[in-house]
Structures are given as structure tokens and as C-alpha cells.
Design a protein around this motif. Structure first.
Motif, PDB file in Angstrom:
ATOM      1  N   GLN A 190       1.733  16.123   1.644  1.00 25.22           N
ATOM      2  CA  GLN A 190       0.291  16.026   1.384  1.00 25.22           C
ATOM      3  C   GLN A 190      -0.427  15.408   2.578  1.00 25.22           C
ATOM      4  N   ALA A 191       0.185  14.395   3.191  1.00 28.18           N
ATOM      5  CA  ALA A 191      -0.422  13.763   4.366  1.00 28.18           C
ATOM      6  C   ALA A 191      -0.482  14.733   5.541  1.00 28.18           C
ATOM      7  N   ARG A 192       0.570  15.533   5.712  1.00 24.80           N
ATOM      8  CA  ARG A 192       0.566  16.529   6.804  1.00 24.80           C
ATOM      9  C   ARG A 192      -0.538  17.561   6.588  1.00 24.80           C
ATOM     10  N   GLU A 193      -0.677  17.988   5.343  1.00 27.88           N
ATOM     11  CA  GLU A 193      -1.727  18.963   5.037  1.00 27.88           C
ATOM     12  C   GLU A 193      -3.107  18.387   5.306  1.00 27.88           C
ATOM     13  N   LEU A 194      -3.295  17.115   4.943  1.00 22.49           N
ATOM     14  CA  LEU A 194      -4.583  16.470   5.205  1.00 22.49           C
ATOM     15  C   LEU A 194      -4.830  16.359   6.697  1.00 22.49           C
ATOM     16  N   MET A 195      -3.792  16.037   7.480  1.00 21.53           N
ATOM     17  CA  MET A 195      -3.976  15.929   8.925  1.00 21.53           C
ATOM     18  C   MET A 195      -4.424  17.258   9.514  1.00 21.53           C
ATOM     19  N   ARG A 196      -3.802  18.343   9.066  1.00 22.51           N
ATOM     20  CA  ARG A 196      -4.213  19.658   9.562  1.00 22.51           C
ATOM     21  C   ARG A 196      -5.665  19.952   9.180  1.00 22.51           C
ATOM     22  N   LEU A 197      -6.038  19.560   7.968  1.00 27.04           N
ATOM     23  CA  LEU A 197      -7.413  19.780   7.516  1.00 27.04           C
ATOM     24  C   LEU A 197      -8.403  18.965   8.346  1.00 27.04           C
ATOM     25  N   LEU A 198      -8.070  17.710   8.615  1.00 25.25           N
ATOM     26  CA  LEU A 198      -8.982  16.860   9.388  1.00 25.25           C
ATOM     27  C   LEU A 198      -9.098  17.344  10.826  1.00 25.25           C
ATOM     28  N   ILE A 199      -8.001  17.829  11.373  1.00 24.40           N
ATOM     29  CA  ILE A 199      -8.053  18.373  12.735  1.00 24.40           C
ATOM     30  C   ILE A 199      -8.954  19.602  12.785  1.00 24.40           C
ATOM     31  N   GLN A 206      -9.964   8.100  15.252  1.00 27.74           N
ATOM     32  CA  GLN A 206      -9.127   6.966  14.858  1.00 27.74           C
ATOM     33  C   GLN A 206      -8.570   7.160  13.449  1.00 27.74           C
ATOM     34  N   ALA A 207      -9.356   7.755  12.575  1.00 31.17           N
ATOM     35  CA  ALA A 207      -8.877   8.013  11.212  1.00 31.17           C
ATOM     36  C   ALA A 207      -7.690   8.968  11.228  1.00 31.17           C
ATOM     37  N   VAL A 208      -7.747   9.977  12.098  1.00 36.68           N
ATOM     38  CA  VAL A 208      -6.624  10.907  12.229  1.00 36.68           C
ATOM     39  C   VAL A 208      -5.406  10.181  12.783  1.00 36.68           C
ATOM     40  N   LEU A 209      -5.623   9.326  13.777  1.00 35.65           N
ATOM     41  CA  LEU A 209      -4.516   8.543  14.335  1.00 35.65           C
ATOM     42  C   LEU A 209      -3.896   7.623  13.290  1.00 35.65           C
ATOM     43  N   ASP A 210      -4.754   7.000  12.484  1.00 34.35           N
ATOM     44  CA  ASP A 210      -4.248   6.122  11.431  1.00 34.35           C
ATOM     45  C   ASP A 210      -3.369   6.902  10.450  1.00 34.35           C
ATOM     46  N   LEU A 211      -3.791   8.125  10.151  1.00 33.30           N
ATOM     47  CA  LEU A 211      -3.011   8.959   9.241  1.00 33.30           C
ATOM     48  C   LEU A 211      -1.665   9.321   9.871  1.00 33.30           C
ATOM     49  N   GLU A 212      -1.679   9.595  11.167  1.00 28.98           N
ATOM     50  CA  GLU A 212      -0.432   9.923  11.863  1.00 28.98           C
ATOM     51  C   GLU A 212       0.525   8.737  11.857  1.00 28.98           C
ATOM     52  N   VAL A 245       0.851  -1.180   0.000  1.00 29.85           N
ATOM     53  CA  VAL A 245       0.000   0.000   0.000  1.00 29.85           C
ATOM     54  C   VAL A 245       0.889   1.232   0.000  1.00 29.85           C
ATOM     55  N   THR A 246       0.710   2.093  -0.968  1.00 29.94           N
ATOM     56  CA  THR A 246       1.510   3.310  -1.034  1.00 29.94           C
ATOM     57  C   THR A 246       0.941   4.358  -0.080  1.00 29.94           C
ATOM     58  N   LEU A 247       1.729   5.402   0.162  1.00 28.81           N
ATOM     59  CA  LEU A 247       1.267   6.475   1.038  1.00 28.81           C
ATOM     60  C   LEU A 247       0.044   7.166   0.436  1.00 28.81           C
ATOM     61  N   GLU A 248       0.052   7.357  -0.865  1.00 19.12           N
ATOM     62  CA  GLU A 248      -1.095   7.995  -1.520  1.00 19.12           C
ATOM     63  C   GLU A 248      -2.379   7.205  -1.270  1.00 19.12           C
ATOM     64  N   GLU A 249      -2.289   5.885  -1.350  1.00 11.83           N
ATOM     65  CA  GLU A 249      -3.465   5.046  -1.108  1.00 11.83           C
ATOM     66  C   GLU A 249      -3.890   5.095   0.351  1.00 11.83           C
ATOM     67  N   SER A 250      -2.920   5.144   1.263  1.00 12.63           N
ATOM     68  CA  SER A 250      -3.239   5.245   2.685  1.00 12.63           C
ATOM     69  C   SER A 250      -3.916   6.567   3.009  1.00 12.63           C
ATOM     70  N   ILE A 251      -3.422   7.641   2.405  1.00 10.17           N
ATOM     71  CA  ILE A 251      -4.034   8.961   2.609  1.00 10.17           C
ATOM     72  C   ILE A 251      -5.490   8.937   2.169  1.00 10.17           C
ATOM     73  N   ARG A 252      -5.727   8.365   0.990  1.00  2.45           N
ATOM     74  CA  ARG A 252      -7.091   8.315   0.460  1.00  2.45           C
ATOM     75  C   ARG A 252      -8.000   7.496   1.370  1.00  2.45           C
ATOM     76  N   SER A 257     -12.351   7.261   5.430  1.00 10.68           N
ATOM     77  CA  SER A 257     -12.805   6.796   6.751  1.00 10.68           C
ATOM     78  C   SER A 257     -13.256   7.974   7.610  1.00 10.68           C
ATOM     79  N   PHE A 258     -12.512   9.077   7.532  1.00  8.26           N
ATOM     80  CA  PHE A 258     -12.878  10.253   8.315  1.00  8.26           C
ATOM     81  C   PHE A 258     -14.207  10.823   7.836  1.00  8.26           C
ATOM     82  N   LYS A 259     -14.386  10.932   6.524  1.00  5.95           N
ATOM     83  CA  LYS A 259     -15.633  11.490   5.999  1.00  5.95           C
ATOM     84  C   LYS A 259     -16.835  10.656   6.439  1.00  5.95           C
ATOM     85  N   ALA A 260     -16.687   9.336   6.378  1.00  9.82           N
ATOM     86  CA  ALA A 260     -17.787   8.460   6.788  1.00  9.82           C
ATOM     87  C   ALA A 260     -18.091   8.626   8.267  1.00  9.82           C
ATOM     88  N   ALA A 261     -17.039   8.741   9.080  1.00 11.44           N
ATOM     89  CA  ALA A 261     -17.243   8.899  10.527  1.00 11.44           C
ATOM     90  C   ALA A 261     -17.859  10.250  10.855  1.00 11.44           C
TER      91      ALA A 261
END
Length: 397
Positions: free
Chosen positions: A321-330, A296-302, A269-276, A281-285
Motif C-alpha cells: 500500500q505504501a509503494r502504491e501511494l508513493m507511485r501515486l504521489l510521484i 519531503q513528504a515523498v521522502l518521508d514515505l520512502e 506508530v504503525t505503517l498504516e498511520e505513517s502512510i496516512r 502532509s503531501f496534500k497540504a503541501a
């Protein structure tokens, strides 16, 4: 010591390639000298950071203590990876490193691992990817160091063969695309094949037994005018067969075979796929809202960020890109808290998972992320105060 040549299409310091590196390292004698050639990226201002991340990766994930050097004399294991192929070629020619690399392969000695930009130099010609894709130079080959000639292969090697970053434009074939590669193929010496290595994929050649295997996510493409053969990951064959394919003779490449080696446990699994996946998962939650699942989705991303922190493949921008997404989800978590504060009876069920997430982040030393979460909660109307008895929260809506 057994000789090994490992060529990687990308992902050389990512979790996807760990087992391939480990398998190569297991062939080394005790106390072997391991050298990282930093030449391809030596012109970059952050060269020291790239080297430090790579050394941490090899030390912690592979078990190799690696020294950074510009020469390889006396090295048992040599690695070189991202950067500019042409910058490396110019300096390796002047310093004698190109000749030293060829001598290693001819002598069938030592472990030589070339990835991405460095792998691009392994054939008789090299794609000047920076000049063509980023500067707009006319498509043309540069002379390579031709490690493959010692193996009886008249070929060029192109990493990032299945790259799809372009989205709306063709970035396959190390960012050349079909039109430019087709044009450049006509300029190759007659009888020259293109060996295309997909991303997160390795071609592993045992120089003593001449066995060949393809490992990782994708495949190895042997391309000649009018013909194309793909050897998928899991293929086990030999140099004689690879030569037949490169020469355009009818071959019978061995099919992928089940393996009991540790490579069956490769992280594919690439990082891009993990980010997606984390984002979905976050959107569904959040739609629930289920704050436990959202946290948990934020933790998984971390967790993915930590796993991929050593990745030196900078063009993809995955870690940032993953860091930016984490800031957005937070920030989104803070918005959910704001919505919940309007319904005080539901507030504890939504705030407590956020406090647990913050505590876990602090426990891992991610204080900047934990502080960002507290600020997001404050914007949402939930104030968090750290006390000797633990965090205390109040609603200020």
C-alpha cells in the motif's frame, strides 16, 4: 539460561517490536543458537522471501544471527510467526516440534517467541483463522499445543485481538468478530479463559521469576463469560495474578508503571498511520503549492518503506500500500510540474525541489523510484537530462 516466553499479537518483524526482541535477546548467552521455525508459512510459494526478510530483520535490528529450520532441538532462542495456525499444528504434531515447545516451557529454559499465527497455537485450543475467515468454514476450535497449561493457565490465546481492517464489518478477535467468538466460547471446556493480545503488543513471561508484563501499543484482554479485564501496555504483574483473572477470581492487576527500560523508546506508530500522515502532509503541501514540503513528504514515505521492508505480516498489505501511494504521489508531483510549466516564472522554484528529491533517491539506490519521478516530470512538461555536470532540465510546454 533464563527461560522466557514471549507472545505477540502482530507486528513481529516491524519497528514497533524491535525493543521487545532486543530485551529478550539480551538474556541469551554468547554464541546462542537462534532458530526461526518457518512451518506456519512453509506452504507459501514465497516462503524463502519471508524467511530472508525475517532473518535480515533479526540480524540488522536485533543483533541475532538466525537459522531457518523445521526443528528446534538444541536451540537457545526459537521464533515462529505468520502463516496458518492449523498448517503449523498438523506438522508440529507429526514432527514432534509441539512436544519440544511444551518441554521448553515446562523446563523454564530458553527464549521462545511466538507471534501471530504461531501465537494462536499456544493455548488449549486454536482459532483456524484461514478456514473460518477466508474459506467460510463453520466456526470451530482446533486443538492447540497448549504451552499455557505448563504455566497453570487454562486458556486460549487470540492474537490480532483489536484488528480493525474490516472497516464495515467486525474483524476483531483474529478476524472472528464478536458473533463468531461468542458462539465459539460456548464450545470451550468449562473454566477456559480467552487471552486476547492486541496488534503490535506482546505478553512477556519470565518463566523463572513468573513475572509478567504487557508491552507495545495495545493491551492483553482476559475474557470470560460475563467478565472482561484489560491489562494495558506497561502493566507489570505476575503469573499468579494472571491465573486469578483467567479463573474468574477477583484480582488486583497491577497498573501500568513507568519504566526506565529501552522499551520506553518503542516506535508506537504503525505503517498504516505513517502512510496516512505522509499522505496528509503531501496534500497540504500540494495545495500551497510548496514543492519542498511535497518532496519531503515523498521522502518521508520512502524512509518508512525502508523501515518496514522486513515486515512479514502480509495480510495487512501495508508495505505494498505504501509503494502504491508513493507511485501515486510521484505522479501527482508530475501534475504539479505541468501546472507550473504554464507559469514559467514559478517553474524553477517548483522543479528544483523535485531534482533534489530525485538526487536523494538515487543516492539511496532507489533508482526505480527516481526514474518514475523523472518520467512523471516529463509528462508534466519538464525534461530532465543527466550530464557529467549534473542533471539539466528544460521546459517543453
Amino acid at each position: 539460561m533464563p527461560g522466557l516466553l514471549v507472545l505477540m499479537g502482530s507486528g513481529e518483524t516491524s519497528p514497533t517490536m524491535v525493543e521487545i526482541h532486543r530485551a529478550a535477546a539480551r538474556t541469551l548467552r554468547a554464541g546462542a543458537r537462534a532458530v526461526l521455525l518457518d512451518t506456519p508459512y512453509a506452504f507459501q510459494e514465497n516462503r524463502a522471501d519471508i524467511s530472508a526478510r525475517a532473518c535480515r530483520y533479526f540480524a540488522h535490528s536485533v543483533g541475532l544471527d538466525v537459522e531457518v529450520a523445521a526443528a528446534i532441538t538444541g536451540a537457545d532462542w526459537v521464533f515462529s510467526g505468520p502463516g496458518s495456525p492449523t498448517y503449523a499444528l498438523d506438522r508440529w504434531a507429526d514432527s514432534g516440534v509441539a512436544g519440544d515447545l511444551r518441554a521448553r516451557v515446562r523446563a523454564r529454559e530458553g527464549v521462545t517467541v511466538l507471534a501471530s499465527a504461531a501465537a494462536c497455537t499456544a493455548g488449549l485450543a486454536t482459532v483456524p483463522v484461514y478456514e473460518i475467515y477466508k474459506v467460510g468454514a463453520e466456526p470451530a476450535w482446533r486443538e492447540g499445543i497448549d504451552l499455557l497449561e505448563a504455566l497453570g493457565l487454562q486458556a486460549v490465546l487470540i492474537p490480532h485481538f483489536d484488528n480493525a481492517e474490516g472497516g464495515t464489518h467486525d474483524t476483531r478477535y483474529c478476524y472472528l468478530g464478536e458473533s463468531r467468538l461468542s458462539r465459539m466460547e460456548r464450545d470451550l471446556p468449562p473454566g477456559t479463559a480467552v487471552l486476547g493480545l492486541d496488534e503490535h503488543t506482546a505478553l512477556v513471561i519470565d518463566l523463572e521469576s513468573e513475572s509478567v508484563r504487557v508491552a507495545g501499543r495495545g493491551g492483553l484482554t482476559v475474557r470470560r463469560p460475563g467478565t472482561l479485564t484489560v491489562l494495558p501496555a506497561g502493566t507489570h504483574t505476575d503469573l499468579a495474578e494472571l491465573r486469578r483473572l483467567a479463573e474468574g477470581r477477583a484480582g488486583t492487576p497491577a497498573p501500568p508503571q513507568p519504566s526506565s527500560s529501552p522499551e520506553t523508546a518503542l516506535s508506537e506508530v504503525t505503517l498504516e498511520e505513517s502512510i496516512r500522515s505522509c499522505e496528509e502532509s503531501f496534500k497540504a503541501a500540494a495545495a500551497g503549492p510548496d514543492m519542498v514540503a511535497a518532496a519531503q513528504a515523498v521522502l518521508d514515505l520512502e524512509v518508512e518503506l525502508v523501515k518496514w521492508a522486513a515486515d512479514t505480516e502480509e495480510d495487512s498489505g501495508g508495505v505494498e500500500q505504501a509503494r502504491e501511494l508513493m507511485r501515486l504521489l510521484i505522479a501527482r508531483l508530475g501534475e504539479l510540474a505541468s501546472t507550473a510549466s504554464q507559469h514559467s516564472q514559478d517553474l524553477p522554484a517548483l522543479v528544483l525541489p523535485l531534482l533534489a528529491l530525485r538526487a536523494e533517491l538515487r543516492g539511496k539506490g532507489c533508482y526505480d523510484v527516481a526514474d518514475a519521478l523523472r518520467e512523471a516530470m516529463a509528462r508534466g512538461g519538464v525534461m530532465v537530462e543527466d550530464t557529467p555536470d549534473g542533471p539539466r532540465w528544460t521546459s517543453v510546454s
